[in-house]
Design an enzyme around this catalytic site. Structure first.
Site, PDB file in Angstrom:
ATOM      1  N   ASN A  42       0.837  -1.200   0.000  1.00 47.84           N
ATOM      2  CA  ASN A  42       0.000   0.000   0.000  1.00 47.84           C
ATOM      3  C   ASN A  42       0.872   1.249   0.000  1.00 47.84           C
ATOM      4  OD1 ASN A  42       0.559  -0.899   2.667  1.00 47.84           O
ATOM      5  ND2 ASN A  42      -1.162   0.232   3.514  1.00 47.84           N
ATOM      6  N   GLU A  44       0.251   5.167   0.719  1.00 50.00           N
ATOM      7  CA  GLU A  44      -0.712   6.157   1.206  1.00 50.00           C
ATOM      8  C   GLU A  44      -0.328   7.568   0.767  1.00 50.00           C
ATOM      9  OE1 GLU A  44      -1.223   5.422   5.435  1.00 50.00           O
ATOM     10  OE2 GLU A  44      -2.400   3.619   4.968  1.00 50.00           O
ATOM     11  N   CYS A  53      -4.097   0.762  -2.688  1.00 45.46           N
ATOM     12  CA  CYS A  53      -4.000  -0.500  -1.960  1.00 45.46           C
ATOM     13  C   CYS A  53      -2.899  -1.380  -2.555  1.00 45.46           C
ATOM     14  CB  CYS A  53      -5.316  -1.270  -2.051  1.00 45.46           C
ATOM     15  SG  CYS A  53      -6.698  -0.510  -1.204  1.00 45.46           S
ATOM     16  N   GLU A  55      -2.975  -4.471  -3.372  1.00 45.15           N
ATOM     17  CA  GLU A  55      -3.435  -5.329  -4.469  1.00 45.15           C
ATOM     18  C   GLU A  55      -3.391  -4.592  -5.799  1.00 45.15           C
ATOM     19  OE1 GLU A  55      -4.850  -4.745  -1.528  1.00 45.15           O
ATOM     20  OE2 GLU A  55      -6.303  -6.282  -0.997  1.00 45.15           O
ATOM     21  N   CYS A  86     -10.562  -4.643  -0.513  1.00 44.65           N
ATOM     22  CA  CYS A  86     -11.657  -3.672  -0.647  1.00 44.65           C
ATOM     23  C   CYS A  86     -12.401  -3.899  -1.960  1.00 44.65           C
ATOM     24  CB  CYS A  86     -11.129  -2.248  -0.542  1.00 44.65           C
ATOM     25  SG  CYS A  86     -10.347  -1.624  -2.045  1.00 44.65           S
ATOM     26  N   CYS A  89     -10.531  -2.975  -5.228  1.00 42.38           N
ATOM     27  CA  CYS A  89      -9.515  -3.956  -5.635  1.00 42.38           C
ATOM     28  C   CYS A  89     -10.166  -5.196  -6.230  1.00 42.38           C
ATOM     29  CB  CYS A  89      -8.626  -4.325  -4.457  1.00 42.38           C
ATOM     30  SG  CYS A  89      -7.503  -2.988  -4.009  1.00 42.38           S
TER      31      CYS A  89
END
Ligand code: THU
Length: 128
Positions: A42, A44, A53, A55, A86, A89
């Site tokens: 991830n 941010e 994310c 993924e 999520c 993703c």
């Protein structure tokens, strides 16, 4: 499916997670149809909505390397129960044909099909 290979790869890249805001490090690894593995963590951002994310970072790495036919994703975090991808993703996994998802923490693994995680991913969209 060589889940150990994907999970080890996901734990490895998790060390590179950039998560100064949530302090929640995630690692992911994607297996392409031709047997290659791509990693993502991830990433941010101060503007929280721009966070990527793990993924989607891994899938982006695969696509950037010319691999658009993807088989499986492993995602890992140091959580009480295995992490769950999520919705965004899941939709991106569907775009590139991911069939199986392994979610894991330090103690447990949980495998689900993308069909279970995201039923009717694309039915009807752009149909006329
Ligand atoms: N995150 C992921 O990277 N993958 C998931 O499956 C769930 C959440 C990240 C996004 C954000 O950096 C942090 O975890 C908290 O949501």
């Amino acid at each position: 499916m060589d889940w150990d290979r994907l999970l080890n790869s996901a734990w490895e890249v998790r060390d590179h997670a950039y998560a100064p805001y949530s302090k929640f490090a995630v690692g992911a690894a994607v297996l392409s149809a031709d047997g290659r593995v791509f990693q993502g963590c991830n990433v941010e951002n101060l503007s929280f909505g721009l966070t990527n994310c793990a993924e989607r970072v891994a899938i982006g790495a695969a696509v950037a390397a010319g691999c658009r036919d993807l088989m499986a994703v492993a995602v890992v975090a140091d959580t009480a129960t295995p992490i769950s991808p999520c919705g965004a993703c899941r939709q991106v996994m569907a775009e590139f044909g991911v069939k199986a998802v392994m979610m894991a923490n330090r103690q447990q693994r949980m495998e689900m099909s993308l069909q279970e995680l995201l039923p009717r991913a694309s039915e009807g969209i752009l149909d006329s």
